[in-house]
Every structure is written in structure tokens, then in C-alpha cells.
Design an enzyme around this catalytic site. Sequence first.
Site, mmCIF file in Angstrom:
data_model
loop_
_atom_site.group_PDB
_atom_site.id
_atom_site.type_symbol
_atom_site.label_atom_id
_atom_site.label_comp_id
_atom_site.label_asym_id
_atom_site.label_seq_id
_atom_site.Cartn_x
_atom_site.Cartn_y
_atom_site.Cartn_z
ATOM 1 N N GLY A 13 0.716 -1.216 -0.001
ATOM 2 C CA GLY A 13 -0.198 0.131 0.084
ATOM 3 C C GLY A 13 0.836 1.306 -0.138
ATOM 4 C CB ILE A 60 -11.515 -1.748 6.609
ATOM 5 C CG1 ILE A 60 -10.852 -3.045 6.894
ATOM 6 C CG2 ILE A 60 -10.301 -0.922 5.825
ATOM 7 C CD1 ILE A 60 -10.369 -4.051 5.745
ATOM 8 C CG ASP A 126 0.100 -16.218 -5.550
ATOM 9 O OD1 ASP A 126 -0.018 -15.794 -4.308
ATOM 10 O OD2 ASP A 126 1.167 -16.325 -6.389
ATOM 11 C CD GLU A 127 -0.244 -16.953 0.116
ATOM 12 O OE1 GLU A 127 -0.869 -17.951 1.126
ATOM 13 O OE2 GLU A 127 0.590 -16.391 0.611
ATOM 14 C CE1 TYR A 149 -3.683 -12.998 3.262
ATOM 15 C CE2 TYR A 149 -2.546 -14.657 2.261
ATOM 16 C CZ TYR A 149 -3.109 -13.270 2.195
ATOM 17 O OH TYR A 149 -2.648 -12.616 1.257
ATOM 18 C CG ASN A 178 5.006 -15.179 -2.756
ATOM 19 O OD1 ASN A 178 3.907 -15.767 -3.249
ATOM 20 N ND2 ASN A 178 5.399 -15.456 -1.361
ATOM 21 N N PRO A 204 15.563 -19.837 8.751
ATOM 22 C CG PRO A 204 13.621 -18.851 9.852
ATOM 23 C CD PRO A 204 15.295 -18.643 9.329
ATOM 24 N NE ARG A 272 2.913 -21.733 6.069
ATOM 25 C CZ ARG A 272 3.408 -20.667 5.113
ATOM 26 N NH1 ARG A 272 3.811 -19.484 5.864
ATOM 27 N NH2 ARG A 272 3.224 -20.594 4.228
ATOM 28 C CG HIS A 275 4.020 -24.621 3.506
ATOM 29 N ND1 HIS A 275 5.474 -24.802 3.714
ATOM 30 C CD2 HIS A 275 4.053 -23.632 3.015
ATOM 31 C CE1 HIS A 275 6.252 -23.970 3.282
ATOM 32 N NE2 HIS A 275 5.293 -22.981 2.490
#
Length: 284
Positions: A13, A60, A126-127, A149, A178, A204, A272, A275
Site C-alpha cells: 500500500g 476497515i 495468488d494464494e 489467510y 509474492n 529457517p 507449516r 503449506h
Amino acid sequence: MNLLITGGAGFIGSNFIRYILQTYPNYLVINYDSLTYAGSLSNISDFQKYPNYFFIKGDIRNKELVAKTVLAHKINCIINFAAETHVDRSISNPTLFVETNVCGTCNLLEAALKYHISKYIQISSDEVYGSSNMQSFTENSPLLPNSPYSASKAGADVLVRSYNKTYDLPVNIVRSSNNYGQYQHTEKFIPKMITNALKNKPLPLYGDGLHIRDWLHVRDNCSAIDLVLHKGLTGEIYNIGGCSERTNLEVAKYILKYLRKSNDLINYTKDRLGHDRRYSVNCN
């Protein structure tokens, strides 16, 4: 043009506002941001010199303040960057992601509808398509999100689409791959790898480190969103990709090589939950 840009103190943003202020000196820019941990006044400290720029601290999720802002500044375009975005945080607190990313988007859409704005742009990801095994996702690919998410972003997308189909609200949805670049929070992959390497701390990597992401510089993303703002067809969805797919391991090794650090700093960790293996969008 009077623009309401939500989440304008965050990574993408703030870069987009900077792009707009430098490109369109006659546009009024209202930056509406709640200044969570991911938004910082230091990201936007140079904006105060522009007479056509104003900052409003607001969430928001606050329906009344959103509507008041749109009316008071005679907004004719809303671009919604505001969102909770960190996958790991969504796993530990999914409710916050639904409240902000879905309910907050609904508040913006309601204000856009009430005050007859000329365009609403939803900044998505894109996720929402889930993990790609073979071909790259097109704008017509099904939404198969695998984390709280990405599910909350997909929920916002279909809500935005419904306002176009039901109320004829002029909308666009952009789904970017990304991003990386200046002002990105250090919890994100590339900044985290860089800052850890500079401090000689372990880098990591989840699982085997072979998860693939398509990397897009934030400035290129801003120019693409600008194109959608001025030329996007009402109701259309646009993928924005960098055509630069890399495994996380490749990126980590590149950073270590550039900083003249040993690959021994790479630390493989437990993968994760949920993932996604690969993100890849067709941005033709």
C-alpha cells in the site's frame, strides 16, 4: 480523481501511494490505515510534503468511519490493500483474519455502493487458488485456499464479485504473486532471510525448502495495479505475476551468496500446516 487507499501504511500500500503521488500530482490520495504491527508511519514519512495527500487512522472494520471518510472526501475510487496477511498468524488466530479481510471488505463495499463510487479494486493474492502442481492458474481457475489467510482472501474476492453481479458495482480484483521490495516487514520471507543472514542467525526454511513462489517486485505490481485502475474492464479479475519462479531454498542460497555468508546458516524446520507447495499464476 479522489482515491481512498486502505492499508496505505503497509508494504504494498505505501509503495502504491508513493507511485501514485509521483505519477499523478493532481490526484487526491486519502490513506486509511489502522497502523497495526504491519503498518508503520516510517513507511509513509515522506508523503507529508504532498499537498494532495492526507492520512486517516482508521480500521476497515469500523463501518461508520469508513462511510464517513468516503463521503467527506468525495471519494470516487477505493483500492483495498488493508488485510491481515501473515499465514502463520492466521493459523493461530483465524477469527481476526475473517473479521478484517471479509467483514472489513464488506464495509468498504457498502460505502462504495452507498456513495456511487466509479471503481472499487480489491487487492487479493495468488494464494486463493491453492497449490499448483502442474499448470499455472488462470483467472478462471477454481478457488481452493488451504490456509485461514487465503480462505479469508478468497471469501473477500467472492463477496466483491457478488457486489458487481447483484448491485452492478464497478469492481476489479487483482491477484498478485509474492511481492518483494522496499518497506516489506521483516516477518516476510526475503527480508527475514536477509536480516538473519546479516546477523549470522539461522535462516529457517520450512520442510525441505523446495516450496516454489513466483517473485514480483513491488514496483512492478504497483504499475500493474495502476493499469487496472485506469483501463481495467468492470467486473474483471487480473492475475499479476513476475514470471520468476524460485524455490525458497534457491532464494535463501542466493541471498547468502550475495552477502558472502555460508550455506551452513540454512536451518530446516518442521513444515507449516497446510503449506502450499507451489504458487504459479498465468498473467498473460
